[in-house]
Enzyme design. Structure first.
Site, PDB file in Angstrom:
ATOM      1  N   HIS A  33      40.199  28.462  39.758  1.00 57.54           N
ATOM      2  CA  HIS A  33      39.855  29.895  39.972  1.00 57.54           C
ATOM      3  C   HIS A  33      41.044  31.117  39.367  1.00 57.54           C
ATOM      4  O   HIS A  33      42.010  30.360  39.288  1.00 57.54           O
ATOM      5  CB  HIS A  33      39.578  30.313  41.418  1.00 57.54           C
ATOM      6  CG  HIS A  33      40.141  29.695  42.556  1.00 57.54           C
ATOM      7  ND1 HIS A  33      41.531  30.503  42.849  1.00 57.54           N
ATOM      8  CD2 HIS A  33      40.393  28.555  43.179  1.00 57.54           C
ATOM      9  CE1 HIS A  33      42.324  29.902  43.442  1.00 57.54           C
ATOM     10  NE2 HIS A  33      41.610  28.446  43.778  1.00 57.54           N
TER      11      HIS A  33
ATOM     12  N   ASP B 212      46.369  22.014  51.694  1.00 53.42           N
ATOM     13  CA  ASP B 212      46.303  23.022  50.716  1.00 53.42           C
ATOM     14  C   ASP B 212      46.846  24.166  51.484  1.00 53.42           C
ATOM     15  O   ASP B 212      46.424  24.651  52.237  1.00 53.42           O
ATOM     16  CB  ASP B 212      44.474  23.145  50.530  1.00 53.42           C
ATOM     17  CG  ASP B 212      44.374  24.283  49.619  1.00 53.42           C
ATOM     18  OD1 ASP B 212      45.238  24.910  49.273  1.00 53.42           O
ATOM     19  OD2 ASP B 212      42.872  24.099  49.107  1.00 53.42           O
TER      20      ASP B 212
ATOM     21  N   ASP C 261      48.729  28.354  45.084  1.00 54.37           N
ATOM     22  CA  ASP C 261      47.692  27.760  45.725  1.00 54.37           C
ATOM     23  C   ASP C 261      47.880  26.407  45.363  1.00 54.37           C
ATOM     24  O   ASP C 261      47.672  25.980  44.224  1.00 54.37           O
ATOM     25  CB  ASP C 261      46.539  28.407  45.203  1.00 54.37           C
ATOM     26  CG  ASP C 261      45.141  27.626  45.828  1.00 54.37           C
ATOM     27  OD1 ASP C 261      45.177  27.156  46.824  1.00 54.37           O
ATOM     28  OD2 ASP C 261      44.128  27.964  45.319  1.00 54.37           O
TER      29      ASP C 261
ATOM     30  N   GLU D 135      45.882  20.041  43.434  1.00 50.16           N
ATOM     31  CA  GLU D 135      45.726  21.344  42.811  1.00 50.16           C
ATOM     32  C   GLU D 135      46.800  21.963  42.390  1.00 50.16           C
ATOM     33  O   GLU D 135      47.890  21.935  43.022  1.00 50.16           O
ATOM     34  CB  GLU D 135      45.118  22.335  43.757  1.00 50.16           C
ATOM     35  CG  GLU D 135      45.093  23.750  43.572  1.00 50.16           C
ATOM     36  CD  GLU D 135      44.504  24.571  44.866  1.00 50.16           C
ATOM     37  OE1 GLU D 135      44.439  24.254  45.845  1.00 50.16           O
ATOM     38  OE2 GLU D 135      43.907  25.677  44.232  1.00 50.16           O
TER      39      GLU D 135
ATOM     40  N   HIS E  64      42.180  33.919  45.475  1.00 50.72           N
ATOM     41  CA  HIS E  64      41.040  33.934  44.691  1.00 50.72           C
ATOM     42  C   HIS E  64      40.882  35.041  43.784  1.00 50.72           C
ATOM     43  O   HIS E  64      40.351  36.008  44.312  1.00 50.72           O
ATOM     44  CB  HIS E  64      39.701  33.575  45.315  1.00 50.72           C
ATOM     45  CG  HIS E  64      39.549  32.336  45.959  1.00 50.72           C
ATOM     46  ND1 HIS E  64      38.623  31.879  46.718  1.00 50.72           N
ATOM     47  CD2 HIS E  64      40.408  31.287  45.931  1.00 50.72           C
ATOM     48  CE1 HIS E  64      38.954  30.698  46.892  1.00 50.72           C
ATOM     49  NE2 HIS E  64      40.069  30.172  46.618  1.00 50.72           N
TER      50      HIS E  64
END
Ligand code: GLY
Ligand code: MN
Ligand code: MN
Length: 428
Positions: free
Chosen positions: A341, A247, A258, A396, A348
């Protein structure tokens, strides 16, 4: 790049929202000392940067609003030869005046006096409630008789929800660098010995391509380490046959990316790894396909929980009726986090999820969010079929909501097993 015209537009929008007879104060981030005379790398406060585009510390932006009209003033550190010898050049007032479209610019040292003068007769003071440092205390001391203090952060963070074309361009640029980094990691995995070596490869690509900073601390987690959600030690040996959850995303010109990919150490996924991976990937695609204006993030969350729960039942990780398991939150043990998010100036992104009345904010064109389902199967969990123990998988991507639906901004990063295997098997 964000143009000065766009910054002016943002200031105008905010200024119009302020109550009559008010002052709004935005402080730059404070330079933090690591020890003695050594400092942490400086990163501007995102709300301050969003409004000003000013990157230096020791700066303040204020809005002074009368009955209707308002003016904006920027305070910047003065030029100082000794400071500049040690810490680098400052823009100073004169240069800042050429570059920044505000009504006037003064030296930072003049802030206290100018603020006290401008606050006389004002009823409302806006500042960032999240900040707590000397300047905020001073501000409150000088404004005893005002009617209200308001949190300026929530106004700016609401504006930050919808990204402009130039913001999206910067996010895309960040993702294009992150793509190169993940692809490099896929190719380097089988030749690497430690997690931190892959981290180094990834962050080398970030820096090499002009991304000054990571958007967050990279996670490079081999095998069971992937089941620690915020694993950042990255110091274990890579083990043949295991997966590595990576990640990692760079920040480019203040904008984040991200991305998580879960890749094999040695080129291929085992049968058990493939089963879990395909299940998570299927869920991720289903959720992305749901994204369009007026959909709620909570609906994406609910659907991801249902699908992952269903997937875990079909793999025998959970046993029982899906509806009952969901009701009992049994799936939470293996999928304990949110589906995604907001992302933007911060990984974030500090934008609201609810309106002031408590109602959820629906998706709108221009919003950017991550979609990151994951399944974490701890090696010591005896309730899980043996073959799945120690597997942790998250996938992700960064998604832009568009008028028609959505655009997966990171679809260029390999995530099909076939693509990843091809990259992992190549010689580099
Ligand atoms: N990298 C942090 C997150 O995925 O939320
Ligand atoms: Mn994320
Ligand atoms: Mn992430």
């Amino acid at each position: 790049m964000i143009s000065e015209k766009e910054y002016r537009k943002r200031k105008t929008r905010l200024g119009r929202k302020l109550k009559p007879f008010s002052v709004a104060v935005l402080f730059s981030a404070v330079q933090k000392t690591r020890s003695n005379d050594t400092e942490y790398p400086y990163r501007q406060n995102s709300n301050f940067y969003y409004m000003s585009g000013f990157k230096e510390d020791s700066a303040v932006l204020i809005f002074v609003k009368e009955a209707k009209n308002f003016k904006t003033y920027l305070f910047v550190a003065k030029k100082d030869k000794t400071q500049e010898l040690w810490h680098g050049k400052r823009l100073g007032v004169d240069k800042a005046k050429e570059l920044f479209d505000v009504d006037d610019i003064f030296e930072f040292d003049a802030f206290n006096e100018k603020f006290k003068k401008n606050v006389v007769g004002k009823h409302h003071i806006y500042y960032d409630f999240g900040l707590d440092y000397a300047k905020v205390k001073l501000l409150k001391r000088s404004t005893k008789n005002v009617l209200s203090y308001e949190n300026i952060a929530s106004y700016i963070e609401t504006m930050r929800l919808i990204k402009s074309k130039s913001e999206i361009k910067l996010i895309k640029k960040a993702i294009s660098i992150t793509k190169k980094a993940h692809h490099k990691a896929m190719k380097r995995a089988k030749k690497s010995e430690y997690e931190y070596q892959l981290q180094a490869d990834i962050e080398y690509v970030f820096r090499k391509n002009g991304a000054y900073s990571d958007a967050y601390t990279s996670i490079v987690a081999c095998g069971n380490a992937a089941n620690t959600l915020h694993y950042i030690n990255n110091n274990k040996k890579l083990v043949q046959g295991e997966l590595i959850l990576i990640d990692a995303g760079c920040e480019y010109e203040y904008y984040a990316s991200d991305i998580t990919r879960t890749i094999p150490v040695n080129g291929g996924y085992t049968k058990a790894q493939t089963e879990v991976y395909e299940m998570v990937l299927h869920v991720q695609k289903e959720i992305i396909a749901m994204i369009k204006p007026n959909v709620f993030r909570s609906a994406l969350q609910k659907k991801s929980e249902e699908l992952l729960c269903q997937g875990m039942v079909s793999l025998g990780i959970l046993n029982g009726d899906v509806k009952t398991l969901i009701k009992e939150k049994a799936h939470k043990k293996y999928y304990p986090h949110g589906i995604g998010h907001w992302m933007g100036l911060d990984v974030h992104d500090e934008c609201p999820y609810k309106k002031l009345n408590g109602n959820e904010i629906p998706l709108k064109p221009g919003m950017v969010m991550t979609i990151e389902p994951g399944i974490y199967l701890d090696e010591e969990d005896e309730n899980i079929p043996n073959k799945y123990r120690g597997i942790g998988i998250r996938i992700e991507d960064d998604i832009l909501v568009t008028k028609e639906g959505c655009e997966n901004l990171s679809s260029c990063i390999a995530k099909e097993i076939k693509e990843i295997t091809r990259k992992s098997s190549s010689n580099l």
